[in-house]
Design a protein around this motif. Sequence first.
Motif, PDB file in Angstrom:
ATOM      1  N   ILE A 187      59.784 -21.274  53.219  1.00 28.49           N
ATOM      2  CA  ILE A 187      59.740 -19.836  53.473  1.00 28.49           C
ATOM      3  C   ILE A 187      61.129 -19.349  53.860  1.00 28.49           C
ATOM      4  CG2 ILE A 187      58.763 -18.009  54.919  1.00 28.49           C
ATOM      5  CD1 ILE A 187      56.292 -19.779  55.265  1.00 28.49           C
ATOM      6  N   THR A 188      61.580 -18.280  53.245  1.00 27.91           N
ATOM      7  CA  THR A 188      62.864 -17.666  53.576  1.00 27.91           C
ATOM      8  C   THR A 188      62.670 -16.166  53.767  1.00 27.91           C
ATOM      9  OG1 THR A 188      63.390 -17.409  51.214  1.00 27.91           O
ATOM     10  CG2 THR A 188      64.183 -19.402  52.316  1.00 27.91           C
ATOM     11  N   GLY A 189      63.684 -15.512  54.338  1.00 29.59           N
ATOM     12  CA  GLY A 189      63.621 -14.076  54.556  1.00 29.59           C
ATOM     13  C   GLY A 189      64.181 -13.705  55.910  1.00 29.59           C
ATOM     14  N   ASN A 190      63.579 -12.706  56.533  1.00 26.08           N
ATOM     15  CA  ASN A 190      64.033 -12.273  57.847  1.00 26.08           C
ATOM     16  C   ASN A 190      62.922 -11.534  58.561  1.00 26.08           C
ATOM     17  OD1 ASN A 190      64.305  -9.196  57.380  1.00 26.08           O
ATOM     18  ND2 ASN A 190      65.514 -10.060  55.700  1.00 26.08           N
ATOM     19  N   TYR A 191      63.107 -11.310  59.832  1.00 29.04           N
ATOM     20  CA  TYR A 191      62.207 -10.440  60.586  1.00 29.04           C
ATOM     21  C   TYR A 191      63.015  -9.623  61.576  1.00 29.04           C
ATOM     22  CZ  TYR A 191      62.252 -14.350  63.986  1.00 29.04           C
ATOM     23  OH  TYR A 191      62.620 -15.359  64.856  1.00 29.04           O
ATOM     24  N   ILE A 192      62.499  -8.444  61.853  1.00 23.42           N
ATOM     25  CA  ILE A 192      63.150  -7.479  62.751  1.00 23.42           C
ATOM     26  C   ILE A 192      62.206  -7.212  63.913  1.00 23.42           C
ATOM     27  CG2 ILE A 192      64.129  -5.173  62.966  1.00 23.42           C
ATOM     28  CD1 ILE A 192      64.615  -5.221  59.950  1.00 23.42           C
ATOM     29  N   GLY A 193      62.740  -7.152  65.118  1.00 29.84           N
ATOM     30  CA  GLY A 193      61.891  -6.856  66.271  1.00 29.84           C
ATOM     31  C   GLY A 193      62.679  -6.802  67.551  1.00 29.84           C
ATOM     32  N   GLY A 194      61.920  -6.638  68.631  1.00 27.14           N
ATOM     33  CA  GLY A 194      62.544  -6.570  69.942  1.00 27.14           C
ATOM     34  C   GLY A 194      61.588  -5.981  70.957  1.00 27.14           C
ATOM     35  N   ASN A 195      62.115  -5.664  72.110  1.00 26.20           N
ATOM     36  CA  ASN A 195      61.346  -5.063  73.185  1.00 26.20           C
ATOM     37  C   ASN A 195      61.558  -3.553  73.207  1.00 26.20           C
ATOM     38  OD1 ASN A 195      60.285  -7.536  74.274  1.00 26.20           O
ATOM     39  ND2 ASN A 195      62.343  -7.954  75.059  1.00 26.20           N
ATOM     40  N   MET A 196      60.628  -2.858  73.806  1.00 22.33           N
ATOM     41  CA  MET A 196      60.688  -1.406  73.851  1.00 22.33           C
ATOM     42  C   MET A 196      61.939  -0.919  74.577  1.00 22.33           C
ATOM     43  SD  MET A 196      58.164  -0.271  72.148  1.00 22.33           S
ATOM     44  CE  MET A 196      56.514  -0.670  71.581  1.00 22.33           C
ATOM     45  N   ALA A 197      62.392  -1.669  75.579  1.00 26.21           N
ATOM     46  CA  ALA A 197      63.523  -1.227  76.398  1.00 26.21           C
ATOM     47  C   ALA A 197      64.876  -1.607  75.814  1.00 26.21           C
ATOM     48  CB  ALA A 197      63.406  -1.822  77.799  1.00 26.21           C
ATOM     49  N   GLY A 198      64.882  -2.391  74.750  1.00 29.41           N
ATOM     50  CA  GLY A 198      66.150  -2.863  74.214  1.00 29.41           C
ATOM     51  C   GLY A 198      66.297  -2.560  72.737  1.00 29.41           C
ATOM     52  N   PRO A 199      67.457  -2.896  72.148  1.00 28.86           N
ATOM     53  CA  PRO A 199      67.690  -2.665  70.721  1.00 28.86           C
ATOM     54  C   PRO A 199      66.923  -3.670  69.867  1.00 28.86           C
ATOM     55  CG  PRO A 199      69.541  -3.838  71.686  1.00 28.86           C
ATOM     56  CD  PRO A 199      68.618  -3.495  72.824  1.00 28.86           C
ATOM     57  N   LEU A 200      66.711  -3.302  68.608  1.00 31.22           N
ATOM     58  CA  LEU A 200      66.060  -4.206  67.680  1.00 31.22           C
ATOM     59  C   LEU A 200      67.036  -5.277  67.195  1.00 31.22           C
ATOM     60  CD1 LEU A 200      63.995  -1.681  65.510  1.00 31.22           C
ATOM     61  CD2 LEU A 200      63.209  -3.052  67.447  1.00 31.22           C
ATOM     62  N   GLN A 201      66.484  -6.461  66.881  1.00 28.93           N
ATOM     63  CA  GLN A 201      67.289  -7.565  66.383  1.00 28.93           C
ATOM     64  C   GLN A 201      66.764  -8.004  65.012  1.00 28.93           C
ATOM     65  OE1 GLN A 201      68.139 -10.745  69.333  1.00 28.93           O
ATOM     66  NE2 GLN A 201      66.888  -9.547  70.749  1.00 28.93           N
ATOM     67  N   THR A 202      67.678  -8.468  64.172  1.00 30.71           N
ATOM     68  CA  THR A 202      67.308  -9.014  62.876  1.00 30.71           C
ATOM     69  C   THR A 202      67.600 -10.504  62.877  1.00 30.71           C
ATOM     70  OG1 THR A 202      67.796  -6.931  61.731  1.00 30.71           O
ATOM     71  CG2 THR A 202      67.689  -8.929  60.395  1.00 30.71           C
ATOM     72  N   MET A 203      66.585 -11.302  62.563  1.00 25.79           N
ATOM     73  CA  MET A 203      66.709 -12.754  62.568  1.00 25.79           C
ATOM     74  C   MET A 203      66.463 -13.278  61.156  1.00 25.79           C
ATOM     75  SD  MET A 203      67.296 -13.196  65.805  1.00 25.79           S
ATOM     76  CE  MET A 203      67.101 -14.968  66.033  1.00 25.79           C
ATOM     77  N   GLN A 204      67.354 -14.153  60.689  1.00 26.79           N
ATOM     78  CA  GLN A 204      67.193 -14.769  59.387  1.00 26.79           C
ATOM     79  C   GLN A 204      66.213 -15.946  59.474  1.00 26.79           C
ATOM     80  OE1 GLN A 204      68.530 -13.457  56.550  1.00 26.79           O
ATOM     81  NE2 GLN A 204      69.215 -11.825  57.932  1.00 26.79           N
ATOM     82  N   VAL A 205      65.465 -16.165  58.390  1.00 27.48           N
ATOM     83  CA  VAL A 205      64.436 -17.205  58.361  1.00 27.48           C
ATOM     84  C   VAL A 205      64.741 -18.182  57.227  1.00 27.48           C
ATOM     85  CG1 VAL A 205      62.027 -17.661  57.779  1.00 27.48           C
ATOM     86  CG2 VAL A 205      62.597 -15.859  59.411  1.00 27.48           C
ATOM     87  N   ASN A 206      64.665 -19.484  57.549  1.00 22.81           N
ATOM     88  CA  ASN A 206      64.759 -20.540  56.524  1.00 22.81           C
ATOM     89  C   ASN A 206      63.876 -21.694  56.983  1.00 22.81           C
ATOM     90  OD1 ASN A 206      65.391 -22.191  54.407  1.00 22.81           O
ATOM     91  ND2 ASN A 206      67.452 -22.703  55.131  1.00 22.81           N
ATOM     92  N   TYR A 207      62.573 -21.557  56.733  1.00 22.10           N
ATOM     93  CA  TYR A 207      61.602 -22.580  57.145  1.00 22.10           C
ATOM     94  C   TYR A 207      61.425 -23.571  55.984  1.00 22.10           C
ATOM     95  CZ  TYR A 207      60.404 -19.041  60.669  1.00 22.10           C
ATOM     96  OH  TYR A 207      60.431 -18.112  61.694  1.00 22.10           O
ATOM     97  N   LYS A 208      62.412 -24.429  55.800  1.00 26.05           N
ATOM     98  CA  LYS A 208      62.387 -25.343  54.656  1.00 26.05           C
ATOM     99  C   LYS A 208      61.342 -26.446  54.806  1.00 26.05           C
ATOM    100  CE  LYS A 208      66.128 -28.200  56.537  1.00 26.05           C
ATOM    101  NZ  LYS A 208      67.483 -28.773  56.268  1.00 26.05           N
ATOM    102  N   ASP A 209      60.882 -26.705  56.029  1.00 24.39           N
ATOM    103  CA  ASP A 209      59.896 -27.765  56.264  1.00 24.39           C
ATOM    104  C   ASP A 209      58.466 -27.236  56.374  1.00 24.39           C
ATOM    105  OD1 ASP A 209      61.894 -29.747  56.347  1.00 24.39           O
ATOM    106  OD2 ASP A 209      62.298 -29.328  58.461  1.00 24.39           O
ATOM    107  N   ALA A 210      58.262 -25.964  56.054  1.00 27.55           N
ATOM    108  CA  ALA A 210      56.925 -25.378  56.166  1.00 27.55           C
ATOM    109  C   ALA A 210      55.968 -26.016  55.167  1.00 27.55           C
ATOM    110  CB  ALA A 210      56.995 -23.874  55.942  1.00 27.55           C
TER     111      ALA A 210
END
Length: 242
Positions: A187-210
């Motif tokens: 699985i590859t891609g990214n996800y975006i998220g965070g807490n209500m009080a802070g800025p959003l973050q973008t994290m890259q995904v590379n789940y090669k062992d899934a």
Amino acid sequence: MKNLLFTFMLVLGTAIVSNAQQVGLSFSYFVPRNGYFSTPISPFSIRGLGVNLGRYFALQTGASLYRMAGLNIIGLPYQTKDPLLGPNFTLLVPAELVFQLKGKMIQFDIKGGGFFFYGFAQKLDYGNFDRAIRQYQNWDVANSNLSFQNNPGFGTHFGAELTLYLTNQFGISLEANYLMGSSRIPITGNYIGGNMAGPLQTMQVNYKDAKVDFTGFEFSIGLIFSGNSGSGKKPTARRRRR
């Protein structure tokens, strides 16, 4: 894949019509670990086709086309008990060695072997994925954008079947199997998220062992109609519609 599936079912059906001495109707289900209750697609399930190897042993195979409601994915940085792979169609082909204990009106089979499976029309369950990511990151919100590579899977299984013959031509079958298998699903891609009080973050995904977790119980109850005029002796070849 559709042409391959049709050809495989046609070959099995032809072999069974030519050789089977019994027909049966059964209700079978698959209960995956950390997944949703699933059922085969009737009449695309043919099981118990094989040959005897003497009095006590036999080789059997067949095929079942399951409509999987949901399976889990393992090998990720986080774990969840909710299925991460959404509804799909899965072709299951077992190959098993059977130890047969036959009585006059009863038969008990112990089975074990391996199996091949292939899922198609697969989709990720983004709702469960986002929930798992929120818990993993301790975020308030998360939104994933992922892609995957599908692969065939393999595994082992064992189980038992009890057949009670009420007459020479009619019986009841109870069967349960435990399957342990997996297939690679990088699985590859990214996800975006965070807490209500802070800025959003973008994290890259590379789940090669899934891997798709194809572990769980398969069980069925069925009726068997035999053209055999003997006293409860059950031929190995059986056509069983599920």
